[in-house]
Design an enzyme around this catalytic site. Structure first.
Site, mmCIF file in Angstrom:
data_model
loop_
_atom_site.group_PDB
_atom_site.id
_atom_site.type_symbol
_atom_site.label_atom_id
_atom_site.label_comp_id
_atom_site.label_asym_id
_atom_site.label_seq_id
_atom_site.Cartn_x
_atom_site.Cartn_y
_atom_site.Cartn_z
ATOM 1 N N CYS A 90 2.257 1.055 -8.630
ATOM 2 C CA CYS A 90 3.413 1.649 -7.952
ATOM 3 C C CYS A 90 4.657 1.661 -8.833
ATOM 4 O O CYS A 90 5.615 2.362 -8.530
ATOM 5 C CB CYS A 90 3.685 0.936 -6.637
ATOM 6 S SG CYS A 90 3.775 -0.844 -6.778
ATOM 7 N N GLY B 154 0.821 -1.203 0.000
ATOM 8 C CA GLY B 154 0.000 0.000 0.000
ATOM 9 C C GLY B 154 0.855 1.253 0.000
ATOM 10 O O GLY B 154 1.988 1.251 -0.491
ATOM 11 N N SER B 155 0.333 2.314 0.572
ATOM 12 C CA SER B 155 1.011 3.609 0.519
ATOM 13 C C SER B 155 2.125 3.691 1.552
ATOM 14 O O SER B 155 2.045 3.078 2.625
ATOM 15 C CB SER B 155 0.010 4.736 0.758
ATOM 16 O OG SER B 155 -0.466 4.693 2.088
ATOM 17 N N GLU C 265 5.624 -3.480 0.788
ATOM 18 C CA GLU C 265 5.685 -3.160 -0.638
ATOM 19 C C GLU C 265 4.939 -1.843 -0.819
ATOM 20 O O GLU C 265 3.709 -1.820 -0.773
ATOM 21 C CB GLU C 265 5.045 -4.282 -1.469
ATOM 22 C CG GLU C 265 5.770 -5.619 -1.377
ATOM 23 C CD GLU C 265 7.163 -5.600 -1.953
ATOM 24 O OE1 GLU C 265 7.469 -4.689 -2.766
ATOM 25 O OE2 GLU C 265 7.968 -6.474 -1.593
ATOM 26 N N LEU C 266 5.691 -0.761 -1.024
ATOM 27 C CA LEU C 266 5.099 0.575 -0.952
ATOM 28 C C LEU C 266 5.119 1.263 -2.321
ATOM 29 O O LEU C 266 4.984 0.620 -3.337
ATOM 30 C CB LEU C 266 5.820 1.383 0.126
ATOM 31 C CG LEU C 266 5.872 0.690 1.510
ATOM 32 C CD1 LEU C 266 6.651 1.529 2.506
ATOM 33 C CD2 LEU C 266 4.478 0.396 2.022
ATOM 34 N N GLU D 290 4.382 10.244 -5.420
ATOM 35 C CA GLU D 290 3.824 9.189 -6.269
ATOM 36 C C GLU D 290 2.501 9.672 -6.847
ATOM 37 O O GLU D 290 1.536 9.892 -6.118
ATOM 38 C CB GLU D 290 3.605 7.918 -5.453
ATOM 39 C CG GLU D 290 3.032 6.776 -6.266
ATOM 40 C CD GLU D 290 2.824 5.514 -5.450
ATOM 41 O OE1 GLU D 290 3.015 4.418 -6.013
ATOM 42 O OE2 GLU D 290 2.472 5.621 -4.258
#
Length: 475
Positions: A283, A229-230, A249-250, A377
């Site tokens: 992402c 996520g963020s 996992e960003l 992002e």
């Protein structure tokens, strides 16, 4: 093709507890179905059931775990179009992208099925010193125990699968929290898992509010937390997770370099895919594009023309390339970033329009370094182009980011390819293609603000297991 209502799954069983979570059609904004929402008491019960099942999961032989994974593959194939349709509705994903994600879901489970019977260890020579004469060693991997999984909205099937499939492959019970905006894919996966002979408590899939989800992070009965996520949410969860290992996992603002020897036709085609597939909501979407000055003018003209011609509209239409963003508020955010950049001196080359959750495919140039659309992002259909004259300086510019997930380099020079691999501060360097490319067995993850650890089935399986050593002394 959607059910009127969906249950959550508590200890392998469907529970139609309520209809508290409406799931909207992201293109029309209409409510498409309802999903049962779990509270803290239910989450606590799910964790207790996972703990209770861990011994049975640990003892399950590898062939049986493989059989379960293969059964899931068969059922995913049988329900292929239903799964793709659900992605179109709940995520606003264009139908071609949706089918692509279902294909990857099947790939991910297939890789896990293959790896489930390969998990071994090593015999070690311990006689490296006279005091170890007569000693030998060997180690194996054992399941870490109950796992907490939190998956995002943008790949509701495959990013959940990258947690679920390796857990099943190694024998870890789990509790999964799917994104509240896109819970259907995970719940259909739960429906299929419930058809198998997994031990009771081996899995729970619980949509819940963010406020009610603290136990997913703080409960010490979990032995691993895996979050996608963020960055803001991910690092906050890590701070609260206690002693358990955390995999994050960003986000990213991935860069792509087009050097002077690149095939321009190929580079433009791939970069349009990388920047705008599923409306840029990835992402590793191409956000920053650096083009050699010798190619820049031609690249700019041709690239902008093709981006401006991308078809926007209903995700269920076979012709649609750009669908809605996940919500109107997200489209509004990015629309604001685009206009902030233009106000600060950037040039809008195409796009920049918004209608509700639909944001037109946008290209900018001359974007200030500190503009949000460059430094943060974007997570939407926007890309930034700029030129460079020196390859080494282009690499420095790629590294000029708080993120470090993947980068793409279009070059035919093997020495430049290796230099990029050596010097770029990212988890993966893709030569001859966009950073948005991923296949599901490779180690995938980032550095800096982009996270900790790696996914990719075998690498996730390592995180979900612990090494256990045996030393044998021969008197």
């Amino acid at each position: 093709m959607l059910a009127e209502a969906y249950p959550y799954y508590l200890a392998n069983k469907p529970v139609f507890a309520n209809k508290s979570l409406p799931v909207t059609n992201k293109y029309t904004g209409d409510v498409a179905t309802h999903v049962a929402l779990a509270n803290a008491e239910v989450i606590d019960q799910a964790i207790a059931a996972a703990v209770e099942s861990q011994e049975a999961m640990r003892k399950m032989p590898a062939y049986q775990r493989q059989d379960i994974l293969n059964y899931c593959i068969k059922r995913f194939q049988e329900r292929f179009e239903e799964l793709a349709y659900s992605l179109c509705i709940e995520a606003g994903k264009p139908i071609k992208d949706a089918r692509g994600e279902v294909t990857r879901l099947i790939d991910t489970f297939r890789i896990a099925a293959e790896e489930s019977v390969r998990m071994g260890g090593e015999v070690m020579n311990l006689e490296i010193t006279p005091r170890a004469k007569g000693y030998s060693g060997m180690y194996k991997r054992v399941p870490i125990g109950p796992c907490s999984f939190i998956s995002p909205f943008n790949f509701p099937l495959n990013l959940a699968a990258h947690k679920v499939a390796p857990a099943l492959a190694v024998g870890c019970p789990f509790v999964l929290k799917p994104a509240s905006r896109t819970p259907l894919g995970a719940l259909i996966m739960g429906e299929i898992l419930a058809e198998t002979d997994l031990p009771e408590g081996a899995f729970s899939i619980l949509p819940c509010s963010r406020d009610g989800a603290d136990l997913f992070t703080t409960d010490d009965r979990f032995k691993l937390l895996s979050f996608t996520g963020s960055p803001g949410v991910g690092w906050d969860l890590k701070a609260k997770a206690g002693k358990k290992p955390v995999i994050l996992e960003l986000g990213g603002n991935a860069a792509c370099v087009v050097d002077e020897d690149a095939d321009l036709d190929d580079a433009i085609q791939r970069i349009i895919f990388g920047a705008y597939y599923q409306s840029g909501q990835s992402c590793i979407s191409v956000q920053r594009i650096l083009v050699h000055e010798k190619l820049y003018a031609e690249f700019k003209t041709r690239y902008v023309e093709k981006v401006a011609g991308l078809v926007h509209g209903d995700p269920l239409s076979e012709d649609t390339f750009i669908g809605p963003m996940i919500s109107e508020s997200e489209a509004e955010r990015l629309h604001g970033w685009i206009h902030n950049a233009v106000a600060a001196g950037a040039t809008l080359l195409c796009g920049g329009d918004r209608d509700g959750a639909m944001l037109s495919a946008t290209v900018l140039e001359n974007v200030p370094e500190n503009a949000e659309v460059n430094a943060e992002e974007a997570f939407g259909p926007v890309s930034i182009i700029s030129s460079f004259s020196d390859f080494d300086q282009a690499l420095v510019e790629v590294n000029n980011s708080q993120f470090g997930l993947q980068a793409g380099i279009f070059t035919r020079d093997i020495y430049k390819a290796h230099k990029a691999w050596d010097e770029l501060e990212v988890g993966g360097v893709v030569i001859g293609d966009v950073p948005s490319w991923r296949v599901d067995n490779m180690p995938y993850g980032g550095v800096k603000e982009s996270g900790l650890g790696r996914e990719g089935i075998r690498f996730a399986m390592e995180d979900m297991t612990e090494l256990r050593l045996m030393v044998l002394r021969t008197p």
